[in-house]
Design an enzyme around this catalytic site. Structure first.
Site, mmCIF file in Angstrom:
data_model
loop_
_atom_site.group_PDB
_atom_site.id
_atom_site.type_symbol
_atom_site.label_atom_id
_atom_site.label_comp_id
_atom_site.label_asym_id
_atom_site.label_seq_id
_atom_site.Cartn_x
_atom_site.Cartn_y
_atom_site.Cartn_z
ATOM 1 N N HIS A 17 -3.007 7.311 3.344
ATOM 2 C CA HIS A 17 -3.519 6.052 2.809
ATOM 3 C C HIS A 17 -4.901 5.798 3.409
ATOM 4 O O HIS A 17 -5.091 5.845 4.623
ATOM 5 C CB HIS A 17 -2.547 4.916 3.168
ATOM 6 C CG HIS A 17 -3.066 3.558 2.811
ATOM 7 N ND1 HIS A 17 -3.794 3.315 1.661
ATOM 8 C CD2 HIS A 17 -2.969 2.370 3.458
ATOM 9 C CE1 HIS A 17 -4.116 2.044 1.616
ATOM 10 N NE2 HIS A 17 -3.648 1.443 2.690
ATOM 11 N N CYS A 19 0.810 -1.230 0.000
ATOM 12 C CA CYS A 19 0.000 0.000 0.000
ATOM 13 C C CYS A 19 0.838 1.272 0.000
ATOM 14 O O CYS A 19 0.328 2.349 -0.287
ATOM 15 C CB CYS A 19 -0.951 0.005 1.187
ATOM 16 S SG CYS A 19 -2.050 -1.416 1.183
ATOM 17 N N ASN A 47 -10.453 0.284 1.078
ATOM 18 C CA ASN A 47 -8.980 0.355 0.990
ATOM 19 C C ASN A 47 -8.540 -0.108 -0.398
ATOM 20 O O ASN A 47 -8.629 -1.294 -0.719
ATOM 21 C CB ASN A 47 -8.391 -0.532 2.091
ATOM 22 C CG ASN A 47 -6.870 -0.573 2.074
ATOM 23 O OD1 ASN A 47 -6.238 -0.120 1.133
ATOM 24 N ND2 ASN A 47 -6.292 -1.133 3.116
HETATM 25 N N1 COA Z 1 -18.708 -7.798 10.853
HETATM 26 C C1 COA Z 1 -19.034 -8.117 12.120
HETATM 27 N N2 COA Z 1 -18.140 -8.574 12.996
HETATM 28 C C2 COA Z 1 -16.878 -8.681 12.596
HETATM 29 C C3 COA Z 1 -16.468 -8.365 11.282
HETATM 30 C C4 COA Z 1 -17.447 -7.908 10.398
HETATM 31 N N3 COA Z 1 -17.171 -7.557 9.134
HETATM 32 N N4 COA Z 1 -15.143 -8.585 11.175
HETATM 33 C C5 COA Z 1 -14.706 -9.031 12.369
HETATM 34 N N5 COA Z 1 -15.765 -9.100 13.216
HETATM 35 C C6 COA Z 1 -15.762 -9.507 14.612
HETATM 36 C C7 COA Z 1 -14.619 -10.439 14.962
HETATM 37 O O1 COA Z 1 -14.947 -11.759 14.618
HETATM 38 C C8 COA Z 1 -14.509 -10.230 16.445
HETATM 39 O O2 COA Z 1 -15.514 -10.983 17.078
HETATM 40 P P1 COA Z 1 -15.227 -11.711 18.481
HETATM 41 O O3 COA Z 1 -14.889 -10.602 19.428
HETATM 42 O O4 COA Z 1 -16.495 -12.415 18.740
HETATM 43 O O5 COA Z 1 -14.049 -12.598 18.204
HETATM 44 C C9 COA Z 1 -14.856 -8.759 16.634
HETATM 45 O O6 COA Z 1 -15.555 -8.359 15.441
HETATM 46 C C10 COA Z 1 -13.660 -7.859 16.826
HETATM 47 O O7 COA Z 1 -12.693 -8.205 15.852
HETATM 48 P P2 COA Z 1 -11.318 -7.474 15.759
HETATM 49 O O8 COA Z 1 -10.569 -8.008 14.589
HETATM 50 O O9 COA Z 1 -10.667 -7.472 17.083
HETATM 51 O O10 COA Z 1 -11.836 -5.994 15.434
HETATM 52 P P3 COA Z 1 -11.024 -4.666 15.357
HETATM 53 O O11 COA Z 1 -11.652 -3.653 16.232
HETATM 54 O O12 COA Z 1 -9.545 -4.852 15.461
HETATM 55 O O13 COA Z 1 -11.342 -4.196 13.855
HETATM 56 C C11 COA Z 1 -10.236 -4.090 11.728
HETATM 57 C C12 COA Z 1 -10.899 -4.978 12.782
HETATM 58 C C13 COA Z 1 -9.705 -4.978 10.615
HETATM 59 C C14 COA Z 1 -11.275 -3.143 11.162
HETATM 60 C C15 COA Z 1 -9.084 -3.271 12.390
HETATM 61 O O14 COA Z 1 -8.254 -4.144 13.131
HETATM 62 C C16 COA Z 1 -8.255 -2.537 11.375
HETATM 63 O O15 COA Z 1 -8.720 -1.596 10.767
HETATM 64 N N6 COA Z 1 -6.985 -2.916 11.205
HETATM 65 C C17 COA Z 1 -6.113 -2.283 10.243
HETATM 66 C C18 COA Z 1 -6.402 -2.839 8.892
HETATM 67 C C19 COA Z 1 -5.695 -2.105 7.791
HETATM 68 O O16 COA Z 1 -5.560 -0.907 7.818
HETATM 69 N N7 COA Z 1 -5.251 -2.846 6.806
HETATM 70 C C20 COA Z 1 -4.631 -2.316 5.655
HETATM 71 C C21 COA Z 1 -3.172 -2.334 5.726
HETATM 72 S S1 COA Z 1 -2.523 -1.593 4.323
#
Ligand code: COA
Length: 317
Positions: free
Chosen positions: A242, A108, A272
């Site tokens: 980004h 990215c 993204n």
């Molecule tokens: N809908 C509903 N629930 C979801 C879900 C969705 N689309 N995706 C994940 N969940 C659930 C998980 O299963 C988890 O459930 P649990 O607590 O029962 O296990 C819960 O939501 C929390 O998941 P978690 O992964 O801890 O959430 P988070 O607050 O970290 O958010 C992201 C997830 C991916 C949005 C966040 O971590 C993020 O933005 N990370 C950076 C990603 C990024 O920028 N990537 C690009 C790099 S270039």
């Protein structure tokens, strides 16, 4: 170097959160709250090279140069249908340029790496006018039955034409090998000799780790280049960050203690789009007339690797 033209292209297909609710155990509320994303554009009837070509043609037209004037093309890309030749070679033929071409993969952050390479090429006197583009289809890397991944991404292409000038103040590129945090592995053709186990499958991401690393590294890069350029946070008109997640943009704005008017965003409508996100947003700002001559723009991105890239340019179009 100096930016003299911008262009972008997005797929026609809009996939809303409501559409995802119909196929996954997810909700519009969860996606909006955790990411800010409302809808994304997803490749369907188009090919990525078509989007790359369209973005490139628009940037060339906007720059008012002839394809014959372009003497280098650099394309940031992670995947597309062709492993070889490079996407930049396909774009070269379609836009009618005759120059040397190369693709870069810095995930990215790739667009900033490509811009930095263009600046070096121009500074060395080996090129005068460079087409820098980023074209990405991360929606083809994720598992569409995995709610934690497919809701995050969208596809698109963005491009700029740059030429000689002193408008790139500073840039900073960093890489820290962190394979476990974000990767996508592809199976290669079998041979009678390969003895190692080959793993392939959709893209893997440790979201929490990426989130933390992204906020820390992008904030660090921004502080670093502001200091190097002798600027304060409020000297920057726009932080073109980004567009991975609105919460990451919010966290960086918070860190810099600036109001959100300095942080344009389109992640809510694009998802993204990997390295295409920065030039896509830049093109929107330029075409909406939001950039004036002399404005200082800071671009910052992060991605798999873990790579980061940031730079400050003065708008001189
Ligand atoms: N809908 C509903 N629930 C979801 C879900 C969705 N689309 N995706 C994940 N969940 C659930 C998980 O299963 C988890 O459930 P649990 O607590 O029962 O296990 C819960 O939501 C929390 O998941 P978690 O992964 O801890 O959430 P988070 O607050 O970290 O958010 C992201 C997830 C991916 C949005 C966040 O971590 C993020 O933005 N990370 C950076 C990603 C990024 O920028 N990537 C690009 C790099 S270039």
């Amino acid at each position: 170097m100096r930016v003299i033209g911008t262009g972008s292209a997005r797929p026609a297909k809009v996939v809303t959160n409501a559409m995802l609710e119909g196929m996954l155990d997810t909700s519009d509320e969860w996606i909006r709250e955790r990411t800010g994303i409302v809808e994304r554009r997803v490749i369907s009837s188009e090919r990525l090279e078509e989007l790359a070509i369209e973005a490139a043609k628009r940037a060339i037209e906007d720059a008012g140069v002839s394809p014959a004037d372009i003497d280098y093309i650099i394309c940031s890309n992670v995947v597309n249908e062709y492993v070889t030749p490079a996407l930049s070679c396909i774009v070269q033929g379609a836009v009618g340029a005759k120059c040397a071409c190369v693709d870069v993969n810095a995930a990215c952050s790739g667009f900033i790496y490509a811009l930095d390479m263009a600046d070096d090429r121009i500074k060395s006197g080996k090129a005068k006018t460079v087409l820098v583009l980023a074209a990405e289809e991360p929606t083809r890397m994720v598992d569409w039955s995995d709610r934690s991944m497919c809701v995050l991404f969208g596809d698109g292409a963005g491009a700029v034409v740059v030429t000689e000038g002193d408008e790139l103040f500073v840039s900073r590129l960093t890489t820290k090998s962190m394979l476990d945090c974000l990767y996508y592995r592809r199976r290669l053709e079998p041979t009678p000799y390969v003895e190692t186990e080959e793993i392939s499958g959709p893209m893997y991401m440790n979201g929490r780790e990426v989130f933390k690393t992204a906020v820390l590294s992008s904030s660090r890069d921004i502080s670093h280049i502001l200091k190097e350029a002798g600027l304060t946070p409020s000297d920057i008109k726009y932080y073109v960050l980004h567009q991975a997640n609105m919460r990451i943009v919010d966290a960086i704005a918070n860190y810099l203690k600036l109001d959100m008017s300095h942080f344009p965003h389109n992640v809510e409508y694009s998802g993204n789009t990997s390295s295409a996100s920065v030039p896509l947003l830049l093109d929107t700002l330029s075409r909406e007339g939001k950039l004036q001559r002399g404005d200082k723009i800071l671009m910052s991105a992060f991605g798999a690797g873990f790579t980061t890239g940031a730079c400050i340019v003065e708008w001189a179009k």
